[in-house]
Design a protein around this motif. Structure first.
Motif, mmCIF file in Angstrom:
data_model
loop_
_atom_site.group_PDB
_atom_site.id
_atom_site.type_symbol
_atom_site.label_atom_id
_atom_site.label_comp_id
_atom_site.label_asym_id
_atom_site.label_seq_id
_atom_site.Cartn_x
_atom_site.Cartn_y
_atom_site.Cartn_z
ATOM 1 N N UNK A 155 0.972 -1.155 0.171
ATOM 2 C CA UNK A 155 0.356 0.141 0.321
ATOM 3 C C UNK A 155 0.766 0.833 -0.312
ATOM 4 N N UNK A 156 0.545 2.427 -1.000
ATOM 5 C CA UNK A 156 1.263 3.562 -0.562
ATOM 6 C C UNK A 156 1.301 4.363 1.020
ATOM 7 N N UNK A 157 2.044 4.666 1.537
ATOM 8 C CA UNK A 157 2.060 5.002 2.946
ATOM 9 C C UNK A 157 1.051 6.741 2.947
ATOM 10 N N UNK A 158 1.315 6.791 3.430
ATOM 11 C CA UNK A 158 -0.282 8.339 3.627
ATOM 12 C C UNK A 158 1.230 9.083 2.750
ATOM 13 N N UNK A 159 0.463 9.946 2.380
ATOM 14 C CA UNK A 159 1.255 10.513 1.556
ATOM 15 C C UNK A 159 2.250 10.554 1.018
ATOM 16 N N UNK A 160 2.855 8.774 0.507
ATOM 17 C CA UNK A 160 3.609 8.815 0.084
ATOM 18 C C UNK A 160 3.456 8.065 -0.983
ATOM 19 N N UNK A 161 4.512 7.332 -1.802
ATOM 20 C CA UNK A 161 4.489 6.597 -2.889
ATOM 21 C C UNK A 161 5.199 5.436 -2.381
ATOM 22 N N UNK A 162 4.632 4.244 -2.497
ATOM 23 C CA UNK A 162 5.198 3.040 -1.797
ATOM 24 C C UNK A 162 6.275 2.920 -3.394
ATOM 25 N N UNK A 163 5.696 2.492 -4.529
ATOM 26 C CA UNK A 163 6.635 2.704 -5.745
ATOM 27 C C UNK A 163 7.498 3.751 -5.454
ATOM 28 N N UNK A 164 7.532 4.854 -5.602
ATOM 29 C CA UNK A 164 9.217 6.250 -5.313
ATOM 30 C C UNK A 164 9.912 5.520 -4.571
ATOM 31 N N UNK A 165 9.706 4.772 -3.576
ATOM 32 C CA UNK A 165 10.522 4.269 -2.034
ATOM 33 C C UNK A 165 11.236 3.472 -3.051
ATOM 34 N N UNK A 166 10.441 2.542 -3.334
ATOM 35 C CA UNK A 166 11.603 0.998 -3.601
ATOM 36 C C UNK A 166 12.329 1.506 -4.954
ATOM 37 N N UNK A 167 12.113 2.379 -5.332
ATOM 38 C CA UNK A 167 12.340 2.810 -6.263
ATOM 39 C C UNK A 167 13.895 4.160 -6.078
ATOM 40 N N UNK A 168 13.994 4.763 -5.521
ATOM 41 C CA UNK A 168 14.420 5.648 -4.718
ATOM 42 C C UNK A 168 15.627 4.257 -3.592
ATOM 43 N N UNK A 169 15.740 3.472 -3.468
ATOM 44 C CA UNK A 169 16.257 2.556 -2.133
ATOM 45 C C UNK A 169 17.106 1.377 -3.340
#
Ligand SMILES: Cc1cc2nc3c(=O)[nH]c(=O)nc-3n(C[C@H](O)[C@H](O)[C@H](O)COP(=O)(O)OP(=O)(O)OC[C@H]3O[C@@H](n4cnc5c(N)ncnc54)[C@H](O)[C@@H]3O)c2cc1C
Length: 292
Positions: A221-235
């Motif tokens: 799920x997308x954490x509130x106000x964030x994109x899970x996909x973007x976090x995984x990509x940035x990691x």
């Protein structure tokens, strides 16, 4: 088969579940039951409850990861017979839980009924989509739901109305075990305009998601106000592989099951992604998919 005596037509034993999921993974179900009518489902529900057989309700299998060891009890799949029906109602369309979402969207285009375009490109059944409040940036199915017919463990059917239903991000307040159908409130509109919208959403999905691969859509799920996909990509996790499971390079929140993939590969990859994202951003990713 005493438990399901007299129901042999709709019950199979030791059925591999991989063929019923979009990930193409999963072990066997001791009982695989595909009722075709409300009466058959009521009978199955009652027998499972009386015999304390655990039940997993399945729709299109587009949001499921099933363990390599399979499941205990019965998988009840509501995609056959009457459950596939779609008829006009005075306010829109009435669909059985097993109606295919993609076909329903196309039916709306044909009939000039607007309200379900946001479900374009979302695989699964009406029951699964209502249970998950499926949707995304273009809207959620809950916006169009007027009533939902549900069945409890005793085989009793109830109708839940819009004013006592709550739809939130990938969840609803429906607690009954079985969703058997829903009525959607839709607006009459120009079929060409609806088709244009459907095509635009389809192109967006095709450009942003690894369609045509074996996946279960967004894993987290997308954490509130964030994109899970973007976090995984940035990691830096795009393309990360464990066994046959890979983080998609096109959409970092999708995991693809390549040749030879096992559910255990996906589970390990889920843990690696979670740990890496947590270490990097202190954000714990919650699952959107359901694991059986
Ligand atoms: C390529 C791809 C893209 C996707 N894109 C999206 C997207 O954009 N947005 C989105 O929200 N989802 C998306 N998904 C996930 C999936 O399409 C949705 O979650 C959909 O609602 C699943 O429906 P299903 O019938 O396949 O449910 P299943 O996967 O079979 O089941 C999902 C859950 O619903 C329950 N359930 C299913 N049917 C019933 C029923 N009749 N009664 C009671 N409970 C039931 C199950 O027990 C389970 O808890 C995507 C999946 C894939 C593979």
């Amino acid at each position: 088969m005493k438990l399901f005596a007299g129901l042999g037509k709709i019950v199979e034993n030791d059925v591999p579940l991989d063929r019923y999921t979009w990930m193409g993974l999963g072990g066997k179900a001791p009982y695989f039951v595909q009722p075709t009518t409300i009466e058959e489902l009521a009978e199955v529900a009652r027998r499972c409850r009386e015999n304390e057989v655990p039940v997993h309700v399945m729709g299109g299998g587009a949001n499921l990861l099933i363990d390599d060891a399979g499941v205990r009890g019965a998988v009840v799949r509501l995609c056959q017979g009457d459950f596939q029906s779609v008829t006009r109602s005075d306010i829109g369309l009435k669909a059985g839980a097993g109606a295919d979402m993609g076909k329903l969207v196309l039916r709306c285009v044909r009939d000039g009924l607007a309200g379900l375009e946001s479900l374009t490109g979302i695989p699964g059944s009406v029951g699964g989509c209502v249970r998950m409040n499926a949707g995304g940036v273009f809207g959620d199915i809950g916006n169009a739901v007027e009533t939902v017919d549900v069945m409890d463990d005793d085989g009793r059917v109830f109708t839940r109305h819009r004013d006592d239903l709550a739809f939130a991000y990938r969840s609803t307040n429906i607690t009954a075990k079985y969703i058997v159908g829903a009525v959607f409130r839709l607006a009459e509109d120009d079929p060409h305009r609806i088709l244009k919208q459907v095509k635009q959403i389809w192109i967006y999905k095709k450009n942003t998601q690894p369609l045509g691969t074996r996946s279960a859509g967004c894993i987290f799920k997308n954490p509130r106000g964030l994109s899970a996909g973007a976090l995984i990509d940035k990691a830096g996790l795009k393309g990360r592989r464990i066994g046959g499971a890979v983080v998609s390079s096109k959409h970092a929140n999708f995991m693809i099951a390549d040749t030879g993939c096992k559910s255990s590969d996906v589970l390990k990859l889920i843990n690696v992604v979670r740990e890496t994202v947590y270490k990097r951003f202190e954000v714990y990713l919650e699952l959107e998919i359901e694991i059986w």
